[in-house]
Design an enzyme around this catalytic site. Structure first.
Site, PDB file in Angstrom:
ATOM      1  N   TRP A   1       4.270   0.135   5.027  1.00  0.00           N
ATOM      2  CA  TRP A   1       4.658  -1.207   5.638  1.00  0.00           C
ATOM      3  C   TRP A   1       3.955  -2.446   5.534  1.00  0.00           C
ATOM      4  O   TRP A   1       4.235  -3.413   6.326  1.00  0.00           O
ATOM      5  CB  TRP A   1       5.357  -0.822   6.803  1.00  0.00           C
ATOM      6  CG  TRP A   1       5.909   0.346   6.983  1.00  0.00           C
ATOM      7  CD1 TRP A   1       7.256   0.540   6.530  1.00  0.00           C
ATOM      8  CD2 TRP A   1       5.499   1.540   7.765  1.00  0.00           C
ATOM      9  NE1 TRP A   1       7.360   1.960   6.744  1.00  0.00           N
ATOM     10  CE2 TRP A   1       6.385   2.622   7.687  1.00  0.00           C
ATOM     11  CE3 TRP A   1       4.123   2.105   8.387  1.00  0.00           C
ATOM     12  CZ2 TRP A   1       6.520   3.746   8.140  1.00  0.00           C
ATOM     13  CZ3 TRP A   1       4.380   3.255   8.894  1.00  0.00           C
ATOM     14  CH2 TRP A   1       5.223   3.944   8.868  1.00  0.00           C
ATOM     15  N   HIS A   2       3.400  -2.491   4.147  1.00  0.00           N
ATOM     16  CA  HIS A   2       2.531  -3.757   3.853  1.00  0.00           C
ATOM     17  C   HIS A   2       3.006  -4.521   3.042  1.00  0.00           C
ATOM     18  O   HIS A   2       2.342  -4.876   2.018  1.00  0.00           O
ATOM     19  CB  HIS A   2       1.257  -3.522   3.690  1.00  0.00           C
ATOM     20  CG  HIS A   2       0.620  -2.623   4.797  1.00  0.00           C
ATOM     21  ND1 HIS A   2      -0.953  -1.858   4.874  1.00  0.00           N
ATOM     22  CD2 HIS A   2       0.608  -2.624   6.257  1.00  0.00           C
ATOM     23  CE1 HIS A   2      -1.024  -1.451   5.819  1.00  0.00           C
ATOM     24  NE2 HIS A   2      -0.322  -1.647   6.794  1.00  0.00           N
ATOM     25  N   GLN A   3       4.266  -4.812   2.651  1.00  0.00           N
ATOM     26  CA  GLN A   3       5.011  -5.631   1.660  1.00  0.00           C
ATOM     27  C   GLN A   3       4.371  -7.004   1.611  1.00  0.00           C
ATOM     28  O   GLN A   3       4.129  -7.758   2.813  1.00  0.00           O
ATOM     29  CB  GLN A   3       6.292  -5.678   1.930  1.00  0.00           C
ATOM     30  CG  GLN A   3       7.101  -4.626   1.727  1.00  0.00           C
ATOM     31  CD  GLN A   3       7.467  -3.716   3.250  1.00  0.00           C
ATOM     32  OE1 GLN A   3       6.584  -4.042   4.092  1.00  0.00           O
ATOM     33  NE2 GLN A   3       8.316  -2.806   3.590  1.00  0.00           N
TER      34      GLN A   3
ATOM     35  N   HIS B   1       1.005  -1.215   0.006  1.00  0.00           N
ATOM     36  CA  HIS B   1       0.017  -0.122  -0.005  1.00  0.00           C
ATOM     37  C   HIS B   1       0.925   1.199  -0.048  1.00  0.00           C
ATOM     38  O   HIS B   1       1.931   1.014   0.647  1.00  0.00           O
ATOM     39  CB  HIS B   1      -1.023   0.154   1.149  1.00  0.00           C
ATOM     40  CG  HIS B   1      -2.017  -1.123   1.412  1.00  0.00           C
ATOM     41  ND1 HIS B   1      -2.152  -1.884   2.095  1.00  0.00           N
ATOM     42  CD2 HIS B   1      -2.542  -1.589   0.154  1.00  0.00           C
ATOM     43  CE1 HIS B   1      -3.127  -2.709   1.946  1.00  0.00           C
ATOM     44  NE2 HIS B   1      -3.362  -2.670   0.906  1.00  0.00           N
TER      45      HIS B   1
END
Length: 535
Positions: A456-458, A307
């Site tokens: 930080w939604h890898q 995101h």
């Protein structure tokens, strides 16, 4: 057994070796260890979660860039004017669930039905996953038995005594005809979206990570060993079967066997790293570095998604200190009315959050940010090896905004942010808009590329599916080998609509159930029991 004492009791082999004590690995280790006849080893590269910066919800930003952050860095991105984006990921007991913003967000109905379609497996459907969520929740908010559970290990509560500006965001959304809900994890995420006070993993004023929810109270169980400071290097194979893992601990290289299965739950960057260094990945990529090929799976490291956020900032008329985690209101909405599901994610942050570029535009001493962005990005990145050394970092091509559709959606997102922040509901609290202001054309395009940062939604780098780029099947088994599963955000075919912590807990539950069924652990006679004495 305390994690720091576990190394002294390390066995040569266990029934199951789970790599990574984050939101998925913690669930798997606990669920497998519930059978007292099964020996489980949970490996974590980082250290303890007994730290004020972890347990105090307000201190989560101090973990970024600390020893609890892997500190990954993306390559210079030509679509962001050459900017390099830091890609923080949790390193320590709890993984990301120990350093994140504690948001509990299930994703949209369409996410899970898409997972089920990609996997060809109804166990990933929204209705089945909703049953899992109800089972694992201990919901503390307004009763809603259709959507919420109250007897599970995961303590979930609405943000306590939310800030006036969080409540103002709800009222601003009403002005824009966005529906307001009692909580964001029910009917709100079955249709067009809406706005609500954020659900958080906070208990008695402290972070209640997935590790705390599932593992911490089980550390005294003799069949569960948790080893911190254990850096996994590769999976060890006997023929085409995963037989254990090679790891580094206290400067020593160790190999630990796995009688039944190895599970990789290391996150969407480290899991592909270990797969490739274990000989699983694109044949040409592995051969370039002299890594013997165990299984050609070209999708390993591909399909990277995240995101992307574009912060819009307002100055307070009077200082208003953050409460809880400093992020207490959340909204999902559509950039275009014809969409079937929300494609935008809005998180209100009660302090300024500029990028390194937009900070030069001037940041107020006291202000708040609409941290909003793309819930369903079209751009795709990739991970690449740069060395045969498993400890060398991967090359991360995040590729944010490489698809022009994302730029158009970002422009619509910023327009909605400005409408929200400049709504009547905020007038008592703000002096005025700081950025971006009323931009258009090239100036808006420039702002979008300068403001873009990660949520930080890898995810999605070892995706579940049935096409040639898929890495795991619907039971999360790695194609072409035995005894190896992947269970973390990397298996997502596409990133879920919202924060990824809750979906990762569900992925852990799904993996544990699949393992139990495959190994017959739910039967009255445990086929693993005879092996335990030898381990």
């Amino acid at each position: 057994m305390a994690p720091e004492r576990a190394a002294a009791a390390l066995k040569p082999a266990y029934d199951f070796v789970v790599c990574g004590a984050g939101a998925s690995g913690s669930v798997i280790a606990r669920r497998l260890a519930e059978n007292p006849e099964v020996q489980v080893l949970l490996l974590e590269a980082g250290g303890s979660d007994e730290a004020e910066a972890v347990l105090n919800p307000a201190l989560w930003p101090t973990n970024l860039g600390s020893e609890r952050d892997w500190g990954f860095q993306a390559q210079p991105n030509p679509h962001l004017g050459g900017r390099q984006i830091p890609m923080a990921m949790g390193k320590g007991l709890g993984g990301g669930s120990s350093i994140n913003v504690m948001v509990w967000a299930r994703g949209h109905r369409s996410d899970w039905d898409h997972f089920a379609a990609e996997a060809g497996d109804p166990r990933w459907s929204y209705q089945n996953v909703l049953d899992i969520y109800r089972r694992i929740e201990n919901w503390q908010g307004v009763s809603d038995p259709q959507f919420r559970g109250t007897g599970g290990p995961v303590w979930v509560q609405p943000a306590a005594d939310p800030s006036p500006i969080a409540l103002a965001m709800l009222e601003a959304a009403r002005e824009l005809n966005v529906p307001v809900f009692d909580h964001p994890n029910g009917a709100m995420m079955e249709g067009s979206g809406g706005v609500a006070i954020t659900d958080m993993l906070v208990r008695n004023g402290q972070r209640h990570s997935i590790y705390r929810a599932y593992v911490h109270s089980w550390l005294d169980r003799p069949n569960l060993t948790v080893l911190t400071g254990a850096l996994v290097r590769r999976v060890v194979f006997q023929g085409r079967r995963a037989a254990g893992v090679e790891l580094t601990h206290d400067g020593q290289q160790i190999t630990v066997g796995a009688h039944s299965e190895v599970v990789l739950s290391l996150g969407a960057i480290q899991t592909p790293n270990i797969l490739m260094h274990s000989g699983i990945g694109d044949r040409a990529e592995l051969q370039r570095f002299g890594i013997p090929v165990v299984q050609h799976l070209p999708g390993v490291g591909q399909n990277l998604q995240d995101h992307v956020s574009f912060g819009c900032t307002w100055e307070f008329a009077e200082p208003l200190p953050p409460r809880n985690s400093g992020s207490e209101a959340t909204m999902y909405w559509k950039s275009r009315p014809e969409l079937d599901a929300p494609d935008l994610l809005f998180c209100q942050v009660e302090f300024p959050v500029p990028s390194e570029r937009t900070a030069a535009r001037g940041v107020p001493t006291h202000g708040w940010t609409m941290f909003a962005g793309l819930a369903q990005p079209e751009s795709r990145g990739r991970l690449r090896l740069q060395s045969a050394d498993p400890t060398a970092p991967l090359v991360i091509d995040a590729n944010f905004l490489s698809d022009t559709r994302d730029v158009r959606t970002a422009a619509a997102c910023i327009e909605i942010c400005r409408e929200l922040g400049n709504a009547q509901a905020f007038r008592p609290f703000v002096r005025g808009e700081v950025m971006p202001g009323n931009l258009s054309g090239n100036e808006l395009d420039r702002y979008i590329r300068e403001a873009a940062v990660t949520y930080w939604h890898q995810s999605c780098t070892a995706k579940m599916g049935r096409d040639e780029m898929s890495v795991v099947d619907g039971t999360l088994r790695v194609y072409g080998v035995d005894g190896l599963r992947v269970a973390d955000a990397s298996i997502m075919p596409r990133v879920t609509t919202g924060n990824t912590q809750a979906p990762c807990a569900v992925i852990g539950e799904q993996a544990a159930q699949a393992i139990k069924q495959a190994q017959g652990l739910s039967s009255s006679v445990n086929p693993l029991a005879q092996r335990v004495g030898a381990s």
